[in-house]
Scaffold this active site. Structure first.
Site, PDB file in Angstrom:
ATOM      1  CD  GLU A   7      11.051  -8.782   7.322  1.00  0.00           C
ATOM      2  OE1 GLU A   7      10.454  -7.828   7.227  1.00  0.00           O
ATOM      3  OE2 GLU A   7      11.792  -8.896   8.402  1.00  0.00           O
ATOM      4  CD  GLU A  24      12.591  -3.794   7.083  1.00  0.00           C
ATOM      5  OE1 GLU A  24      13.726  -3.721   6.429  1.00  0.00           O
ATOM      6  OE2 GLU A  24      11.883  -4.880   6.873  1.00  0.00           O
TER       7      GLU A  24
HETATM    8  C1  LIG Z   1       7.883  -5.793   9.562  1.00  0.00           C
HETATM    9  C2  LIG Z   1       8.603  -5.176   8.393  1.00  0.00           C
HETATM   10  O1  LIG Z   1      10.027  -5.674   8.595  1.00  0.00           O
HETATM   11  C3  LIG Z   1       8.681  -3.816   8.274  1.00  0.00           C
HETATM   12  C4  LIG Z   1       8.464  -2.995   7.028  1.00  0.00           C
HETATM   13  O2  LIG Z   1       8.183  -3.544   6.306  1.00  0.00           O
HETATM   14  S1  LIG Z   1       8.745  -1.390   7.222  1.00  0.00           S
HETATM   15  C5  LIG Z   1       8.637  -0.817   5.533  1.00  0.00           C
HETATM   16  C6  LIG Z   1       9.691  -1.100   4.743  1.00  0.00           C
HETATM   17  N1  LIG Z   1       9.631  -0.661   3.502  1.00  0.00           N
HETATM   18  C7  LIG Z   1      10.372   0.618   2.990  1.00  0.00           C
HETATM   19  O3  LIG Z   1      10.628   1.322   3.822  1.00  0.00           O
HETATM   20  C8  LIG Z   1       9.789   0.849   1.716  1.00  0.00           C
HETATM   21  C9  LIG Z   1       9.075   2.345   1.525  1.00  0.00           C
HETATM   22  N2  LIG Z   1       8.719   2.761   0.254  1.00  0.00           N
HETATM   23  C10 LIG Z   1       9.468   3.124  -0.670  1.00  0.00           C
HETATM   24  O4  LIG Z   1      10.867   3.100  -0.517  1.00  0.00           O
HETATM   25  C11 LIG Z   1       9.020   3.522  -2.044  1.00  0.00           C
HETATM   26  O5  LIG Z   1       7.517   3.886  -1.610  1.00  0.00           O
HETATM   27  C12 LIG Z   1       8.830   2.570  -3.194  1.00  0.00           C
HETATM   28  C13 LIG Z   1      10.234   2.266  -3.475  1.00  0.00           C
HETATM   29  C14 LIG Z   1       8.314   1.296  -2.535  1.00  0.00           C
HETATM   30  C15 LIG Z   1       8.192   3.163  -4.222  1.00  0.00           C
HETATM   31  O6  LIG Z   1       8.480   4.532  -4.952  1.00  0.00           O
HETATM   32  P1  LIG Z   1       7.783   5.232  -5.725  1.00  0.00           P
HETATM   33  O7  LIG Z   1       7.587   4.272  -6.885  1.00  0.00           O
HETATM   34  O8  LIG Z   1       8.728   6.542  -6.052  1.00  0.00           O
HETATM   35  O9  LIG Z   1       6.394   5.862  -4.795  1.00  0.00           O
HETATM   36  P2  LIG Z   1       6.169   6.567  -3.564  1.00  0.00           P
HETATM   37  O10 LIG Z   1       5.732   7.873  -3.889  1.00  0.00           O
HETATM   38  O11 LIG Z   1       7.262   6.536  -2.791  1.00  0.00           O
HETATM   39  O12 LIG Z   1       5.067   5.688  -3.007  1.00  0.00           O
HETATM   40  C16 LIG Z   1       3.626   5.653  -3.696  1.00  0.00           C
HETATM   41  C17 LIG Z   1       2.730   5.473  -2.409  1.00  0.00           C
HETATM   42  O13 LIG Z   1       2.803   4.737  -1.737  1.00  0.00           O
HETATM   43  C18 LIG Z   1       3.171   4.870  -0.185  1.00  0.00           C
HETATM   44  N3  LIG Z   1       4.016   4.010   0.293  1.00  0.00           N
HETATM   45  C19 LIG Z   1       5.063   3.365  -0.301  1.00  0.00           C
HETATM   46  N4  LIG Z   1       5.702   2.558   0.681  1.00  0.00           N
HETATM   47  C20 LIG Z   1       4.748   2.467   1.691  1.00  0.00           C
HETATM   48  C21 LIG Z   1       4.859   1.520   2.940  1.00  0.00           C
HETATM   49  N5  LIG Z   1       5.722   0.886   3.436  1.00  0.00           N
HETATM   50  N6  LIG Z   1       3.776   1.776   4.014  1.00  0.00           N
HETATM   51  C22 LIG Z   1       2.763   2.849   3.527  1.00  0.00           C
HETATM   52  N7  LIG Z   1       2.702   3.657   2.480  1.00  0.00           N
HETATM   53  C23 LIG Z   1       3.856   3.502   1.608  1.00  0.00           C
HETATM   54  C24 LIG Z   1       3.636   6.385  -0.264  1.00  0.00           C
HETATM   55  O14 LIG Z   1       3.394   7.136   0.858  1.00  0.00           O
HETATM   56  C25 LIG Z   1       2.966   6.863  -1.550  1.00  0.00           C
HETATM   57  O15 LIG Z   1       1.729   7.310  -1.211  1.00  0.00           O
HETATM   58  P3  LIG Z   1       1.026   8.472  -1.690  1.00  0.00           P
HETATM   59  O16 LIG Z   1       0.780   8.145  -3.359  1.00  0.00           O
HETATM   60  O17 LIG Z   1      -0.288   8.521  -0.851  1.00  0.00           O
HETATM   61  O18 LIG Z   1       1.926   9.760  -1.533  1.00  0.00           O
END
Ligand SMILES: C[C@H](O)CC(=O)SCCNC(=O)CCNC(=O)[C@H](O)C(C)(C)COP(=O)(O)OP(=O)(O)OC[C@H]1O[C@@H](n2cnc3c(N)ncnc32)[C@H](O)[C@@H]1OP(=O)(O)O
Length: 747
Positions: free
Chosen positions: A141, A161
């Protein structure tokens, strides 16, 4: 042209209101979560988001970002701005750790409208996003607010999301359709589908794709070009060229709503997302932004989001195993893998491995079986081609990683063997004794057994330290869970190796201890048993399946037994009967059906009847088999159970599952309750929006579950008897998922 920027658009924190201690705490916090501004001689201000590991957006980051922007916009030597993320990751989205709480998460008015839209997008200096790694959720975004986006070919961009029960809250529902068109944007949001840079470019989401080395120079130049009118200055929010006519829009939204109603049971956020997109198209993008803010704020506080965020973190927590992954073991290199058995499971495992670039040897006992096994792998890959996920050429390249053999000759240099033959204890014992002789001493010896105790499988070897369970779920190339089973003898190194392989195979690994059925099969063995008990006492089996699918399971117990096949179901029951006779419900219904050559979907008849397209319909003949089973069991029809409500069906089927999950936790077979939540969701399709088996149970309360089990055990026997762990927690009124001092960890 961009409107005037004034400092009121940027929420700046006021240090004077903070006490000294809080200020210090905040400063050290900010040292980790911040943005860095560097202005180059070219007149480009580079703003880098620094919040390891994924540069997630937090309130602190927004403050820092707005300060950096304010400075860049205010400095005379800055002509244009480039935004990037530290360490090759643009941004993983908003920090979701506080989602699902009742308190306010963000000030979306400031971020989405005042900051992003009226601040950055409307600024007098252009911004370009330089995207590598991921740009997900709020990260994408932010990138869409910029006036252009440059990406590497492998960067992943998406708005996932909805997988967390929320909708994009920083303008994503408005800008994505305007950049990639309505259909594609709905697909990306509703199925949380990310696209890679190259595809993003062809969709119009990014403006150019370059190698990681060229990313920054290109983005800088692009930003300067925009500022000097050599490239278009585009504010995505106001574009309309990718939106079709109103009639087309209505058709697409209607179709999307009908799909969502079919697929997304018990949750409302996909429909909310469509409503918000529609508002922006019908009433204008600013109206859409306001609706997005209102709805996303509501959803961020919802219980469904709380459940889905729990699943998100539980999934990541599952690969952290105390005493194993915290001991500094590094995964060893695993290049060559052998799979024993080319049946449904073996071919699925081999498919999953070659799809992830492992060289695989597939061993069978004769040419005919080997040919069939390789044929299954090819068919699995062909289904990828049919779905457009793979080209014919890629299929052939992938298949070339597979080699079929009939003996152990080529096992001399394999790093890992996965045995996937039928569930026969003595056959497995013999195979493991042979493997010990034919494989190198460092080779990991894994079994895909779903129920048999691994120590028994390795009884005839001296290699118990390298014997481990690698339990995949059918179809193995599709289902996400990998249950890694370690015995008291399995070395931590072997577990670390398998965790790493699981991750490379894009599986979700959960490490559990050794016992009959391990975690998943054992937790769910009362699922079908409870259903059989109800049917023998008069509940209609199809009502049971219906109630359970309405609850959110992909299939009810009878439909899923048909799918697995009665042969497998009976073999597993025999294991449980031997190990846990006191809590088995001994129904003869399945053996009676088997006698009549009804063994499930593969024989076109089981609990259901199947047509040529494998469509299941209720079978009126089933009643006669039920009556026969009832008379053998000596039970009578209970009018209460004939007229049982759907809610009670769900409780009578799932509370015994919760009870068994409690035993698994109490015995230390699982390290934590959250691991069993993940196992239930990823291994058996328990609805993720209920948070997993323990998360759901705790929402109902240990007291309620225990008293109901007590009541049924008095009426229907020990099958329902609450275990001591559950009874104790109910007596104390504490959640079932809290770790217990009394538990006796075996891991
Ligand atoms: C207002 C907005 O519209 C609302 C939003 O943005 S909601 C969030 C949307 N984003 C997501 O859904 C993405 C979520 N994250 C992911 O898909 C994956 O973590 C990623 C593709 C970014 C990285 O994957 P990968 O490299 O395998 O690492 P992964 O183990 O998943 O994450 C690494 C660390 O970051 C943390 N993390 C990743 N994304 C996070 C997030 N959005 N918030 C908080 N923590 C997050 C994980 O919990 C993990 O923590 P840890 O090391 O303590 O276990």
């Amino acid at each position: 042209m961009p409107s005037e920027i004034s400092p009121r658009h940027f929420p700046v924190h006021c240090h004077s209101s903070l006490g000294k201690a809080r200020r210090q705490e905040r400063m050290s916090h900010e040292a980790k979560r911040t943005t860095v501004l560097e202005v180059g001689d070219d007149g480009v201000a580079l703003i880098t988001i620094v919040n390891p590991p994924v540069n997630a957006l937090t309130i602190d980051i927004f403050h820092s970002l707005s300060e950096s922007y304010e400075q860049a916009l205010g400095r005379e030597d800055v002509k244009a701005i480039v935004v990037m993320g530290a360490k090759g990751i643009f941004c993983g989205g908003f920090d979701v750790s506080g989602f699902g709480e009742q308190k306010e998460q963000t000030k979306p008015r400031n971020t989405s409208v005042d900051f992003f839209t009226d601040g950055l997008e409307a600024a007098k200096k252009p911004s370009v996003a330089a995207i590598d790694g991921v740009a997900l959720g709020g990260g994408l975004e932010l990138a869409m607010v910029c006036h252009a986006r440059i990406s590497t070919p492998t960067a992943r961009l998406g708005l996932p999301e909805l997988q967390l029960g929320v909708i994009p809250g920083l303008g994503g529902t408005q800008r994505l359709p305007r950049l990639v068109g309505l259909s594609k944007s709905l697909e990306m949001m509703l199925v949380s589908k990310a696209v890679e840079g190259t595809e993003a470019c062809s969709l119009g989401l990014v403006d150019a794709v370059v190698s990681p080395n060229e990313l920054l120079p290109t983005a800088r130049k692009w930003a300067l070009d925009i500022s000097q009118c050599r490239r278009p200055w585009v504010a995505s929010l106001y574009r309309t060229d990718r939106l079709g006519s109103l009639e087309e829009t209505r058709q697409i939204l209607k179709f999307a709503r009908s799909q969502v109603k079919k697929q997304a049971l018990n949750v409302n956020y996909p429909l909310v997302c469509i409503d918000v997109v529609e508002e922006g198209i019908i009433s204008g993008s600013r109206a859409g932004l306001w609706k997005e803010i209102k709805e996303s704020q509501q959803l961020q506080k919802s219980y469904t989001t709380k459940c889905l965020v729990h699943v998100f973190f539980a999934q990541r927590g599952a690969s952290k195993v105390p005493g194993i992954t915290d001991r500094g073991f590094m995964p060893r290199q695993v290049n060559k893998i052998a799979v024993l058995g080319g049946g449904l499971m073996g071919s699925g495992i081999a498919t999953a491995l070659i799809l992830n670039n492992y060289s695989v040897i597939l061993k069978e006992v004769n040419e005919k079986y080997l040919h069939a096994g390789i044929g299954r792998v090819r068919a699995n890959l062909e289904s990828h081609v049919k779905k457009g996920k793979m080209t014919e050429e890629k299929l052939e390249r992938t298949l070339s990683l597979l080699r079929g053999v009939l003996d152990y000759e080529s096992f001399r240099n394999v790093d890992l063997v996965i045995e996937a033959v039928i569930e026969d204890v003595s056959l497995k014992q013999q195979i493991f004794a042979e493997l010990e002789k034919c494989c190198p001493p460092y080779c990991i010896l894994a079994s895909n057994t779903s129920t048999i105790d691994l120590t028994i499988i390795g009884e005839r070897t001296k290699s118990l330290d390298r014997i481990v369970g690698a339990h995949f779920f059918s179809p193995a190339h599709v289902m996400p869970l990998l249950e890694i089973v370690r015995t008291q003898h399995t070395s931590p190194q072997v577990v670390v190796d398998l965790l790493n392989i699981g991750k490379k195979m894009k599986k979700i690994p959960v490490v559990v201890g050794n016992c009959t059925g391990f975690a998943v099969s054992r937790m769910f063995f009362p699922y079908t048993q409870a259903a059989l008990l109800l049917v023998e006492r008069g509940t209609n089996p199809y009502r049971i399946d219906n109630a359970i699918t309405k609850f959110g399971m992909p299939m009810g117990p009878f439909r899923s037994t048909d799918l697995v096949g009665f042969g497998v179901a009976v073999a597993a029951s025999m294991q449980f009967l031997e190990k846990f006779p006191e809590r088995m419900y001994k129904s003869m219904l399945i053996p009676i059906l088997q006698e009549d050559k009804r063994a499930g979907e593969s024989t076109n008849k089981g609990f259901y009847q199947y047509d040529q397209r494998r469509k299941a319909t209720p079978d009126p003949n089933l009643e006669k088999y039920i009556e026969k089973a009832r008379s053998i069991s000596g039970v009578t029809v209970d009018s209460k159970l004939v007229n049982i409500t759907e809610d009670d069906i769900v409780e009578m089927i799932f509370f015994p599952v919760v009870n068994e999950a409690c035993r698994i936790l109490a015995e230390g077979i699982a390290v934590k309750a959250a691991d069993l939540d993940i196992a239930a969701v990823m291994g058996r399709g328990f609805p993720p929006y209920r948070g997993g088996i323990f998360f759901w149970a705790d929402s109902l309360g240990s007291k309620h579950i225990c008293s109901r089990l007590d009541e049924w055990s008095k009426m229907y026997g020990d099958f329902f008897k609450p275990c001591p762990y559950l009874a104790e927690r109910a007596a104390k009124g504490v959640p079932l998922s809290l770790s217990s001092d009394q538990a006796n960890p075996r891991l």
